[in-house]
Write a protein that holds these residues in place. Structure first.
Motif, PDB file in Angstrom:
ATOM      1  N   PRO A 152       0.843  -1.204   0.000  1.00 10.61           N
ATOM      2  CA  PRO A 152       0.000   0.000   0.000  1.00 10.61           C
ATOM      3  C   PRO A 152       0.876   1.252   0.000  1.00 10.61           C
ATOM      4  O   PRO A 152       2.045   1.210   0.413  1.00 10.61           O
ATOM      5  N   PRO A 153       0.363   2.368  -0.477  1.00 10.25           N
ATOM      6  CA  PRO A 153       1.130   3.613  -0.392  1.00 10.25           C
ATOM      7  C   PRO A 153       1.544   3.896   1.043  1.00 10.25           C
ATOM      8  O   PRO A 153       0.835   3.529   1.990  1.00 10.25           O
ATOM      9  N   PRO A 154       2.686   4.531   1.252  1.00 10.06           N
ATOM     10  CA  PRO A 154       3.125   4.852   2.620  1.00 10.06           C
ATOM     11  C   PRO A 154       2.078   5.694   3.336  1.00 10.06           C
ATOM     12  O   PRO A 154       1.417   6.558   2.734  1.00 10.06           O
ATOM     13  N   GLY A 155       1.929   5.445   4.616  1.00  9.75           N
ATOM     14  CA  GLY A 155       0.980   6.217   5.408  1.00  9.75           C
ATOM     15  C   GLY A 155       1.533   7.591   5.757  1.00  9.75           C
ATOM     16  O   GLY A 155       2.740   7.843   5.654  1.00  9.75           O
ATOM     17  N   HIS A 156       0.658   8.468   6.175  1.00  9.85           N
ATOM     18  CA  HIS A 156       1.089   9.825   6.509  1.00  9.85           C
ATOM     19  C   HIS A 156       1.905   9.875   7.796  1.00  9.85           C
ATOM     20  O   HIS A 156       2.549  10.884   8.080  1.00  9.85           O
ATOM     21  N   GLU A 157       1.898   8.768   8.552  1.00  9.74           N
ATOM     22  CA  GLU A 157       2.722   8.741   9.760  1.00  9.74           C
ATOM     23  C   GLU A 157       4.213   8.710   9.412  1.00  9.74           C
ATOM     24  O   GLU A 157       5.045   9.110  10.225  1.00  9.74           O
ATOM     25  N   ASP A 158       4.532   8.208   8.228  1.00  3.05           N
ATOM     26  CA  ASP A 158       5.917   8.250   7.740  1.00  3.05           C
ATOM     27  C   ASP A 158       5.986   9.400   6.742  1.00  3.05           C
ATOM     28  O   ASP A 158       5.911   9.212   5.525  1.00  3.05           O
ATOM     29  N   SER A 159       6.140  10.597   7.244  1.00  2.00           N
ATOM     30  CA  SER A 159       6.009  11.787   6.401  1.00  2.00           C
ATOM     31  C   SER A 159       7.081  11.845   5.315  1.00  2.00           C
ATOM     32  O   SER A 159       6.811  12.304   4.196  1.00  2.00           O
ATOM     33  N   ARG A 160       8.272  11.370   5.618  1.00  2.14           N
ATOM     34  CA  ARG A 160       9.367  11.410   4.638  1.00  2.14           C
ATOM     35  C   ARG A 160       9.035  10.522   3.438  1.00  2.14           C
ATOM     36  O   ARG A 160       9.150  10.935   2.283  1.00  2.14           O
ATOM     37  N   LEU A 161       8.655   9.279   3.716  1.00  5.42           N
ATOM     38  CA  LEU A 161       8.355   8.339   2.650  1.00  5.42           C
ATOM     39  C   LEU A 161       7.089   8.749   1.903  1.00  5.42           C
ATOM     40  O   LEU A 161       7.000   8.617   0.676  1.00  5.42           O
ATOM     41  N   ARG A 162       6.120   9.263   2.635  1.00  2.88           N
ATOM     42  CA  ARG A 162       4.871   9.680   1.995  1.00  2.88           C
ATOM     43  C   ARG A 162       5.109  10.854   1.043  1.00  2.88           C
ATOM     44  O   ARG A 162       4.542  10.896  -0.063  1.00  2.88           O
ATOM     45  N   ALA A 163       5.935  11.794   1.447  1.00  2.00           N
ATOM     46  CA  ALA A 163       6.236  12.932   0.574  1.00  2.00           C
ATOM     47  C   ALA A 163       6.929  12.462  -0.703  1.00  2.00           C
ATOM     48  O   ALA A 163       6.636  12.959  -1.800  1.00  2.00           O
ATOM     49  N   ALA A 164       7.843  11.518  -0.566  1.00  2.00           N
ATOM     50  CA  ALA A 164       8.535  10.982  -1.744  1.00  2.00           C
ATOM     51  C   ALA A 164       7.545  10.268  -2.663  1.00  2.00           C
ATOM     52  O   ALA A 164       7.619  10.401  -3.895  1.00  2.00           O
ATOM     53  N   TYR A 165       6.622   9.530  -2.081  1.00  2.00           N
ATOM     54  CA  TYR A 165       5.611   8.829  -2.872  1.00  2.00           C
ATOM     55  C   TYR A 165       4.703   9.813  -3.613  1.00  2.00           C
ATOM     56  O   TYR A 165       4.420   9.650  -4.806  1.00  2.00           O
ATOM     57  N   ASP A 166       4.252  10.836  -2.910  1.00  2.00           N
ATOM     58  CA  ASP A 166       3.362  11.815  -3.536  1.00  2.00           C
ATOM     59  C   ASP A 166       4.046  12.537  -4.698  1.00  2.00           C
ATOM     60  O   ASP A 166       3.403  12.890  -5.687  1.00  2.00           O
ATOM     61  N   ALA A 167       5.356  12.757  -4.575  1.00  2.00           N
ATOM     62  CA  ALA A 167       6.100  13.395  -5.659  1.00  2.00           C
ATOM     63  C   ALA A 167       6.313  12.437  -6.826  1.00  2.00           C
ATOM     64  O   ALA A 167       6.315  12.857  -7.996  1.00  2.00           O
ATOM     65  N   ALA A 168       6.486  11.155  -6.536  1.00  2.00           N
ATOM     66  CA  ALA A 168       6.788  10.167  -7.577  1.00  2.00           C
ATOM     67  C   ALA A 168       5.552   9.736  -8.353  1.00  2.00           C
ATOM     68  O   ALA A 168       5.650   9.445  -9.553  1.00  2.00           O
ATOM     69  N   LEU A 169       4.417   9.675  -7.701  1.00  2.00           N
ATOM     70  CA  LEU A 169       3.233   9.075  -8.320  1.00  2.00           C
ATOM     71  C   LEU A 169       2.844   9.714  -9.652  1.00  2.00           C
ATOM     72  O   LEU A 169       2.570   8.987 -10.623  1.00  2.00           O
ATOM     73  N   PRO A 170       2.823  11.042  -9.784  1.00  2.00           N
ATOM     74  CA  PRO A 170       2.455  11.609 -11.089  1.00  2.00           C
ATOM     75  C   PRO A 170       3.435  11.246 -12.204  1.00  2.00           C
ATOM     76  O   PRO A 170       3.033  11.085 -13.360  1.00  2.00           O
ATOM     77  N   VAL A 171       4.712  11.102 -11.863  1.00  2.00           N
ATOM     78  CA  VAL A 171       5.706  10.714 -12.869  1.00  2.00           C
ATOM     79  C   VAL A 171       5.453   9.270 -13.304  1.00  2.00           C
ATOM     80  O   VAL A 171       5.464   8.945 -14.504  1.00  2.00           O
ATOM     81  N   TYR A 172       5.212   8.410 -12.337  1.00  2.00           N
ATOM     82  CA  TYR A 172       4.905   7.007 -12.644  1.00  2.00           C
ATOM     83  C   TYR A 172       3.667   6.902 -13.528  1.00  2.00           C
ATOM     84  O   TYR A 172       3.670   6.201 -14.551  1.00  2.00           O
ATOM     85  N   GLU A 173       2.622   7.602 -13.159  1.00  2.00           N
ATOM     86  CA  GLU A 173       1.381   7.526 -13.926  1.00  2.00           C
ATOM     87  C   GLU A 173       1.563   8.082 -15.337  1.00  2.00           C
ATOM     88  O   GLU A 173       0.998   7.550 -16.303  1.00  2.00           O
ATOM     89  N   ARG A 174       2.343   9.132 -15.461  1.00  2.00           N
ATOM     90  CA  ARG A 174       2.626   9.707 -16.791  1.00  2.00           C
ATOM     91  C   ARG A 174       3.304   8.680 -17.689  1.00  2.00           C
ATOM     92  O   ARG A 174       2.913   8.485 -18.843  1.00  2.00           O
ATOM     93  N   LEU A 175       4.336   8.022 -17.175  1.00  2.00           N
ATOM     94  CA  LEU A 175       5.085   7.067 -17.986  1.00  2.00           C
ATOM     95  C   LEU A 175       4.321   5.760 -18.168  1.00  2.00           C
ATOM     96  O   LEU A 175       4.415   5.127 -19.230  1.00  2.00           O
ATOM     97  N   LEU A 176       3.553   5.362 -17.161  1.00  2.00           N
ATOM     98  CA  LEU A 176       2.780   4.140 -17.263  1.00  2.00           C
ATOM     99  C   LEU A 176       1.792   4.214 -18.425  1.00  2.00           C
ATOM    100  O   LEU A 176       1.469   3.191 -19.039  1.00  2.00           O
TER     101      LEU A 176
END
Length: 240
Positions: A210-234
């Motif tokens: 599952p996507p990282p939870g908001h309790e891990d703010s560092r990992l969640r921020a990285a995921y939120d930044a990466a997701l649009p790039v992944y979806e664009r290329l996918l």
């Protein structure tokens, strides 16, 4: 006359080494495993201070010259992260290559990266520079040829055959399996390639976590930044 240089741009923990291993199995390319990582981590003008060692001949321009010299002899395949040559990453640089991309759900790549490097930087996630490379490739008028790790492992024959057709490479189904073992080109990053060294093919991927939870703010921020790039290329993923 120089032979083509095909570069697979990806992000850490994305199954890109397995794709590289398939190209090695073909036997018709000189294969480079993340050559620009030497400049990023071990060169005289390194961007990262993660390691103390300096490797001679590892300035980014020297690495590029090494790759281009190999292409004088035979076709070259390079697997690398777009953040490694970030100082060179422009239209002129990418115009030298046949560019292609490999992506994997960032919930999987980032979780795995965090296990290896809990102190990963934003740049080391790889996604921002992958997005930048895709922009430049489109600006050059080249198509976005994208491999998705999940589709690749679910149906390697279909994905690889389509990739070969689009990249102007003869399809070789015998290269979809290989003998296990380390490769000499993996020497610098061998510990990262341990699972691929034990493999005999693409195998099955576990579903992404599952996507990282908001309790891990560092990992969640990285995921939120990466997701649009992944979806664009996918959206360009093979077969398609």
């Amino acid at each position: 006359m120089s032979h083509p240089i095909t570069v697979l741009w990806s992000v850490p923990r994305s199954v890109s080494t397995s794709f590289e291993r398939m190209i090695s199995e073909r036997g018709d390319h000189t294969v480079f495993d993340e050559p620009f990582s030497r400049a990023y981590y071990f060169g005289p003008d390194r961007r990262s201070q993660r390691y103390d060692e300096t490797i001679p001949g590892s300035a980014a321009t020297q690495v590029l010259a090494e790759v281009e010299a190999a292409a004088e002899e035979r076709p070259v395949f390079v697997k690398d992260m777009a953040y490694h040559p970030t100082e060179l990453l422009d239209r002129e640089f990418l115009a030298r290559f046949r560019n292609t991309f490999l992506v994997r759900d960032p919930a999987a790549t980032l979780t795995s990266l965090a296990r290896k490097w809990p102190d990963f930087t934003d740049e080391e996630t790889g996604w921002a520079d992958l997005d930048r490379a895709a922009d430049l490739v489109e600006d050059l008028g080249q198509p976005l040829v994208v491999v998705d790790a999940d589709r690749l492992c679910a149906d390697p024959a279909a994905v690889v055959e389509d990739w070969c057709e689009r990249m102007g490479v003869t399809y070789d189904p015998s290269a979809l399996t290989w003998e296990p073992g380390m490769r000499p080109e993996w020497e610098l990053w061998g510990e990262w390639h341990a699972s691929t060294s034990r493999s005999t093919g693409f195998g099955d991927l576990r579903p992404p976590p599952p996507p990282p939870g908001h309790e891990d703010s560092r990992l969640r921020a990285a995921y939120d930044a990466a997701l649009p790039v992944y979806e664009r290329l996918l959206a360009h993923a093979l077969p398609g």
